[in-house]
Motif scaffolding. Structure first.
Motif, PDB file in Angstrom:
ATOM      1  N   LYS A 249     -76.451 -45.809  43.096  1.00 33.53           N
ATOM      2  CA  LYS A 249     -75.749 -44.734  43.796  1.00 33.53           C
ATOM      3  C   LYS A 249     -74.280 -44.671  43.368  1.00 33.53           C
ATOM      4  CE  LYS A 249     -75.466 -42.840  48.440  1.00 33.53           C
ATOM      5  NZ  LYS A 249     -75.457 -43.165  49.870  1.00 33.53           N
ATOM      6  N   MET A 253     -72.331 -41.660  41.368  1.00 28.49           N
ATOM      7  CA  MET A 253     -71.199 -40.950  41.959  1.00 28.49           C
ATOM      8  C   MET A 253     -69.972 -41.027  41.049  1.00 28.49           C
ATOM      9  SD  MET A 253     -72.822 -39.754  44.326  1.00 28.49           S
ATOM     10  CE  MET A 253     -71.654 -38.731  45.235  1.00 28.49           C
ATOM     11  N   LYS A 260     -74.582 -36.661  38.012  1.00 39.65           N
ATOM     12  CA  LYS A 260     -75.036 -36.187  39.330  1.00 39.65           C
ATOM     13  C   LYS A 260     -76.206 -35.227  39.198  1.00 39.65           C
ATOM     14  CE  LYS A 260     -70.651 -37.063  41.388  1.00 39.65           C
ATOM     15  NZ  LYS A 260     -69.303 -36.558  41.215  1.00 39.65           N
TER      16      LYS A 260
END
Lengths: 347, 347
Positions: A249, A253, A260
């Motif tokens: 994650k 990001m 993304k």
């Protein structure tokens, strides 16, 4: 069948417990429930009391309470009253999302050990996530006993066998001993003795030592270990899986638009992975070796997990695993006594 | 400085070992090497022998050999000769990618224990992959001793402290005890005793018990544990990380065009993750508590990993960790004897 529920245990009690039990009641019409706890709080969330009895418990064992002491002194707590209902035959199983130590103590001191089992063991079902046989396996003990002896691990194998056979419906469960190498002479003296005992037992389909590196690849249907190592391994698996998901994650990001966009396309994949690693879908941890199912889930469990766990308890009761294990222990009492004596004498 | 290398150890020996040593020689002009093994095979791969002496060893300890026996009987093996060079002061450190047990036995019986250390411990550096402090930590023991006593774990803390302080340059390393809960009274009797010893030691920055679930989040700079649990936890972390990467790959391949396209966009991310989990970048496992660095890498190591490990050995030698540890043990011999006696008497 009737299940005694500690409605006050867990981070979201009693709300999520009550809602989970209502989901379970709707899914399993053959199950009735006793909900132990503060009646006024429980009733605040209970929409429909069909098949659900609410029973007042004036006390609550908190997460920070010293377990054994709490079970001995808080006689009117939801955990003690629910376990007592099982002991007295009013209910067939005990469920809680509360203080783990207190649940184990209530299982041991109130529900009581099966004759022939020296120490109950805590069992968790984990996913097999790679390999052809993707499915699940049970690990026992994952933390009921920190000071574990040879005899205990041997008995875990018997209990694990009946769990895999009766509840998971595995015809001839492969039993593996968690060890720091696959060779027969690996590990400390205790593990070598357990290895030899299991290898010599014709009623156990022993596949030898297994390493923690291979667990998720499905090397065995039942993995037996001492409670200290089992707890450390279970938490390592959990911690690594969670850290990797966080890392993915974080990396996405930090990775800009392209990254993304890629993540969006892989959303299903990440969902699959999180599901594969989410062993709460298999229900809670079961204390094996006591006279009736005693089952706990994570304190953070919400209603759907609680419903799944009730499904698991129903499977355990339906499977007759405890009476089958009992029968085996009674029929083989003489052999088991000899094994016990041989361990004592080898010291 | 001079490093004695077992050129015959590992799945790709001697080729990748020789190539790795040439990479290290080019990177570290202050290091010279003794390559022990079958000279004709070594010379086949050695392009330039600057700073590299090739020393004939007629025997090889194979992966399947019983370690202690092999070290005692194969006197002309590359492992025994390389360790002997260190013992006799011809070399400053011993490196091998071969039979782990034999490397440990050669370290213990040939290089020899530091006075004041009862049992050397095997140390691995692992990544901290989440949290603000992303970096690394050391775990000791990850498998040198399956039968570990209170005194051993206490001594691991001293050794780990000097490793983190001198080699990793951590000012006041936080030492944690791996246990099955963070409370002081968790674990078996041995772990409770270790906890109390470490908590009472003013020279140790003890942060208390740590759980395996939190390791990769950087809860401590040094994590001490018995070799059985440490080995199981290390292999659980490895196994879970590998299984998850496989799962991601499998899920992507099964996921159709959109999923594959997404994966392409996330290629950098997956590379980062694989790198984060690849602890071979930190070098090999170090046997601490012997008189000179004894370091092993995975048998599957290729030349770049071997070069990194030589860099790590160079850092250890440069850091003076062994002489600093020695000085501490000598200066505190009386205190350490008291601790030893107190453990004996408490039994």
């Amino acid at each position: 069948m009737k299940i005694a529920v500690d409605a006050m245990g867990g981070d979201y009690a009693p709300k999520e417990v009550v809602q989970g039990i209502e989901l379970a009641r709707d899914a399993y019409p053959d199950v009735t429930f006793q909900l132990f706890g503060k009646s006024d709080q429980i009733k605040q969330y209970l929409k429909n009391d069909q098949n659900i009895d609410v029973i007042q418990a004036d006390e609550v064992i908190e997460m920070g309470d010293e377990p054994v002491k709490a079970v001995r002194t808080k006689k009117q707590s939801s955990i003690v009253l629910a376990a007592t209902a099982v002991k007295e035959g009013d209910a067939d199983a005990f469920f809680s999302a509360g203080n783990t130590g207190a649940i184990l103590a209530a299982g041991l001191f109130i529900v009581g050990r099966i004759k022939g089992i020296d120490r109950p063991g805590l069992t968790t079902t984990l996913p097999v996530i790679t390999g052809k046989d993707a499915g699940k396996f049970v690990m026992i003990d994952v933390g009921a006993n920190a000071d574990t002896k040879v005899l205990n691990i041997y008995q875990y194998a018997l209990m694990g066998k009946y769990y895999a056979q009766n509840v998971h419906k595995v015809a001839n469960p492969r039993i593996g001993l968690l060890n720091n190498g696959t060779e027969a002479d690996k590990g400390d003296m205790a593990h070598r003795k357990v290895h030899d005992l299991l290898a010599a037992d014709k009623d156990i389909n022993f596949v030898g030592n297994v390493e923690s590196r291979e667990l998720l690849n499905g090397v065995a249907d039942v993995v037996v270990t001492d409670g200290f190592t089992g707890n450390a391994v279970l938490k390592s698996i959990e911690g690594t899986a969670l850290s990797m998901l966080k890392l993915i994650k974080g990396s996405i990001m930090a990775g800009g638009t392209k990254s993304k966009f890629g993540a969006l396309m892989l959303k299903g994949t990440f969902g699959d992975i999180a599901n594969s690693m989410d062993y709460s879908q298999y229900g809670g941890a079961v204390l094996l070796g006591v006279k009736a199912p005693v089952v706990k889930t994570h304190g953070s469990s919400k209603a759907p997990t609680i419903k799944n766990t009730i499904g698991q308890i129903r499977d355990i009761i339906d499977s007759n695993m405890i009476s089958d294990l009992n029968t085996y222990l009674t029929d083989h009492a003489e052999d088991l006594k000899q094994i016990k004596d041989s361990i004592k004498n080898s010291k």
